[in-house]
Scaffold this motif. Structure first.
Motif, PDB file in Angstrom:
ATOM      1  N   ALA A 277       0.818  -1.172   0.178  1.00  0.00           N
ATOM      2  CA  ALA A 277      -0.015   0.104   0.060  1.00  0.00           C
ATOM      3  C   ALA A 277       0.808   1.266   0.131  1.00  0.00           C
ATOM      4  N   SER A 278       1.947   1.130   0.684  1.00  0.00           N
ATOM      5  CA  SER A 278       2.961   2.416   0.896  1.00  0.00           C
ATOM      6  C   SER A 278       3.525   2.576  -0.462  1.00  0.00           C
ATOM      7  N   ALA A 279       4.065   1.640  -1.290  1.00  0.00           N
ATOM      8  CA  ALA A 279       4.570   1.869  -2.470  1.00  0.00           C
ATOM      9  C   ALA A 279       3.543   2.380  -3.541  1.00  0.00           C
ATOM     10  N   ALA A 280       2.331   1.713  -3.539  1.00  0.00           N
ATOM     11  CA  ALA A 280       1.328   2.278  -4.722  1.00  0.00           C
ATOM     12  C   ALA A 280       1.122   3.594  -4.217  1.00  0.00           C
ATOM     13  N   LEU A 281       0.976   3.908  -2.792  1.00  0.00           N
ATOM     14  CA  LEU A 281       0.423   5.419  -2.815  1.00  0.00           C
ATOM     15  C   LEU A 281       1.761   6.201  -2.993  1.00  0.00           C
ATOM     16  N   ALA A 282       3.162   6.053  -3.034  1.00  0.00           N
ATOM     17  CA  ALA A 282       4.093   6.926  -3.650  1.00  0.00           C
ATOM     18  C   ALA A 282       3.711   7.005  -5.198  1.00  0.00           C
ATOM     19  N   LEU A 283       3.187   6.068  -5.703  1.00  0.00           N
ATOM     20  CA  LEU A 283       3.196   6.007  -7.197  1.00  0.00           C
ATOM     21  C   LEU A 283       2.015   6.861  -7.954  1.00  0.00           C
ATOM     22  N   THR A 284       0.925   6.805  -6.743  1.00  0.00           N
ATOM     23  CA  THR A 284      -0.178   7.172  -7.256  1.00  0.00           C
ATOM     24  C   THR A 284      -0.631   8.594  -6.427  1.00  0.00           C
ATOM     25  N   ALA A 285       0.162   9.301  -5.918  1.00  0.00           N
ATOM     26  CA  ALA A 285       0.041  10.305  -4.843  1.00  0.00           C
ATOM     27  C   ALA A 285      -0.901  11.588  -5.617  1.00  0.00           C
ATOM     28  N   GLY A 286      -0.926  11.536  -6.859  1.00  0.00           N
ATOM     29  CA  GLY A 286      -1.626  12.635  -7.532  1.00  0.00           C
ATOM     30  C   GLY A 286      -2.902  12.301  -7.997  1.00  0.00           C
ATOM     31  N   THR A 287      -3.276  11.052  -7.643  1.00  0.00           N
ATOM     32  CA  THR A 287      -4.738  10.541  -8.218  1.00  0.00           C
ATOM     33  C   THR A 287      -5.611  10.315  -6.828  1.00  0.00           C
ATOM     34  N   PRO A 288      -6.486  11.171  -6.960  1.00  0.00           N
ATOM     35  CA  PRO A 288      -7.525  11.107  -5.637  1.00  0.00           C
ATOM     36  C   PRO A 288      -8.166   9.904  -5.343  1.00  0.00           C
ATOM     37  N   VAL A 289      -8.786   9.308  -6.349  1.00  0.00           N
ATOM     38  CA  VAL A 289      -9.367   8.000  -5.840  1.00  0.00           C
ATOM     39  C   VAL A 289      -8.425   6.923  -5.549  1.00  0.00           C
ATOM     40  N   ALA A 290      -7.364   6.752  -6.322  1.00  0.00           N
ATOM     41  CA  ALA A 290      -6.526   5.766  -5.911  1.00  0.00           C
ATOM     42  C   ALA A 290      -6.084   6.229  -4.327  1.00  0.00           C
ATOM     43  N   VAL A 291      -5.612   7.259  -4.151  1.00  0.00           N
ATOM     44  CA  VAL A 291      -5.180   7.609  -2.869  1.00  0.00           C
ATOM     45  C   VAL A 291      -6.015   7.331  -1.772  1.00  0.00           C
ATOM     46  N   ILE A 292      -7.263   7.710  -1.986  1.00  0.00           N
ATOM     47  CA  ILE A 292      -8.260   7.170  -0.956  1.00  0.00           C
ATOM     48  C   ILE A 292      -8.576   5.637  -0.610  1.00  0.00           C
ATOM     49  N   VAL A 293      -8.337   4.726  -1.769  1.00  0.00           N
ATOM     50  CA  VAL A 293      -8.406   3.329  -1.654  1.00  0.00           C
ATOM     51  C   VAL A 293      -7.151   2.927  -0.776  1.00  0.00           C
TER      52      VAL A 293
END
Length: 400
Positions: A277-293
């Motif tokens: 989850a941490s790695a994916a958050l770093a990669l998608t930090a600019g995408t609100p929907v992905a960040v919320i999930v």
């Protein structure tokens, strides 16, 4: 589960709200106090420093006190420190009140954990600790966003006043439900120190510190990441933080039911999920929907480790429940202190808010190594025990 355990969870909720709510108030506090956001973030570390020192020190000082007396004294001091914080004229006075309030909060946690474990059978320790630590998760779901909303509309000082009132209510609950008097067998410091000498216990503490640092390096700057990198409007930040809190509540509740029977499986699942989850958050930090999930998943997996981290310590230190709980609490706060500090260094170095999630993923990988080491030692002990039992049974079989 005894009612007293739930009351202790309520008191942890009251105090945990203070610990966590700064994540949603950093930008406002920085502006009001005239400091940078990373410097305001050090107020989180200040709280952790107070808890780091307070847990073992107060566990020893109050070892022979009646538990209810100790818990009430700690809550009274916590309330007084928050009143002083609400009235603080500047940054450094506020910093000092955070250390003091955290110091007594640490003492409360250590005594509360030992009290809760003493009220339940050994096979229910995970559930009891999930209730106690569940106070933190409820603070994330309710206290953190509520404190953020109060801070945004009435100022951050109003949030401190709210914590004072909430803690006073919890104090009344503790006075009404926790049994008075000393335990039948008062613990002795010599016995507790002897039990604390086990090297594997310190490996467990290291695992606690690493896993907590892996989570807090991201969480400490989550509000700022949502506003500055993801681009979520300020009014929606409390809602996203509440999503994180819902994840923590679900994760810790499920893990509370699995950690007694399967502590290592629970730890490996939780840490692995938090790394992903941490790695994916770093990669998608600019995408609100992905960040919320991913914020939800980070909370769920990150807090799923909590009951297992606690019950593992009590298993390894049967003869030192109070000091073991205090030292594990201190280990949690090593991670709480180091996480935001390391994250602040990365942000000050111009790496941006997504860098904290990458750091969290890296710390999680190291945590998996520590868990694997502990599991290998556990398997070796289990094999040796089985071999010893077999050798003892062989003469009896020969006699037959």
């Amino acid at each position: 589960m005894p009612l007293a355990v739930f009351v202790l969870g309520l008191a942890i909720f009251a105090q945990g709200t203070s610990e966590l709510m700064l994540a949603g108030l950093l930008t406002d506090m920085a502006a009001d106090l005239g400091v940078s956001v990373p410097q305001a973030g050090l107020l989180i570390s200040a709280f952790a420093l107070g808890m780091l020192a307070g847990a073992p020190v107060l566990a020893v000082v109050t070892l022979r006190w009646p538990p209810r007396t100790a818990l009430l004294v700690f809550l009274a001091a916590f309330i007084a420190a928050h009143v002083a914080g609400a009235l603080a004229p500047g940054y450094w006075v506020l910093f000092a009140t955070r250390v003091v309030s955290a110091f007594v909060y640490a003492g409360f946690w250590a005594v509360a954990a030992a009290t809760a474990v003493g009220l339940v059978p050994a096979n229910a320790r995970g559930r009891a600790m999930s209730v106690i630590a569940g106070g933190i998760t409820v603070a994330m779901v309710v206290g953190l966003p509520l404190g953020t909303v109060i801070g945004q509309h009435l100022g951050w000082r109003a949030a401190f006043w709210a914590v004072s009132v909430l803690s006073a209510i919890a104090m009344a609950g503790v006075a009404a439900t926790i049994p008075g008097g000393r335990p039948e067998r008062a613990p002795r410091l010599r016995d507790e120190l002897r039990a604390m000498a086990a090297p594997r216990l310190w490996l467990a503490y290291g695992t606690t510190a690493l896993s907590t640092g892996a989570l807090l390096v991201t969480f400490g700057y989550l509000g700022a990441l949502l506003a500055e990198t993801t681009g979520i409007a300020e009014r929606w930040v409390p809602a996203v933080l509440a999503v994180y809190g819902v994840g923590t509540l679900i994760g810790i509740t499920i893990a509370g039911r699995t950690s007694d029977a399967h502590p290592f499986r629970t730890l490996i699942t939780g840490v692995t999920g938090a790394v992903v989850a941490s790695a994916a958050l770093a990669l998608t930090a600019g995408t609100p929907v992905a960040v919320i999930v991913l914020v939800f998943l980070l909370g769920a997996f990150g807090f799923a480790t909590n009951p297992a981290l606690n019950t593992r310590v009590f298993t390894l230190a049967e003869g030192a429940p109070t000091l073991a709980a205090a030292t594990n609490f201190a280990a949690f706060n090593v991670g709480i202190t180091a996480g935001p500090w390391i994250g602040g260094l990365a942000i000050d170095g111009g790496l941006g808010y997504p860098s904290v999630a990458w750091i969290g993923a890296a710390l999680g990988v190291v945590t998996l190594g520590a868990v694997g080491w502990a599991y290998a030692l556990h398997r070796r002990d289990a094999g040796a025990k089985a071999g010893a039992e077999l050798s003892h049974s062989t003469p009896a079989l020969n006699e037959v």
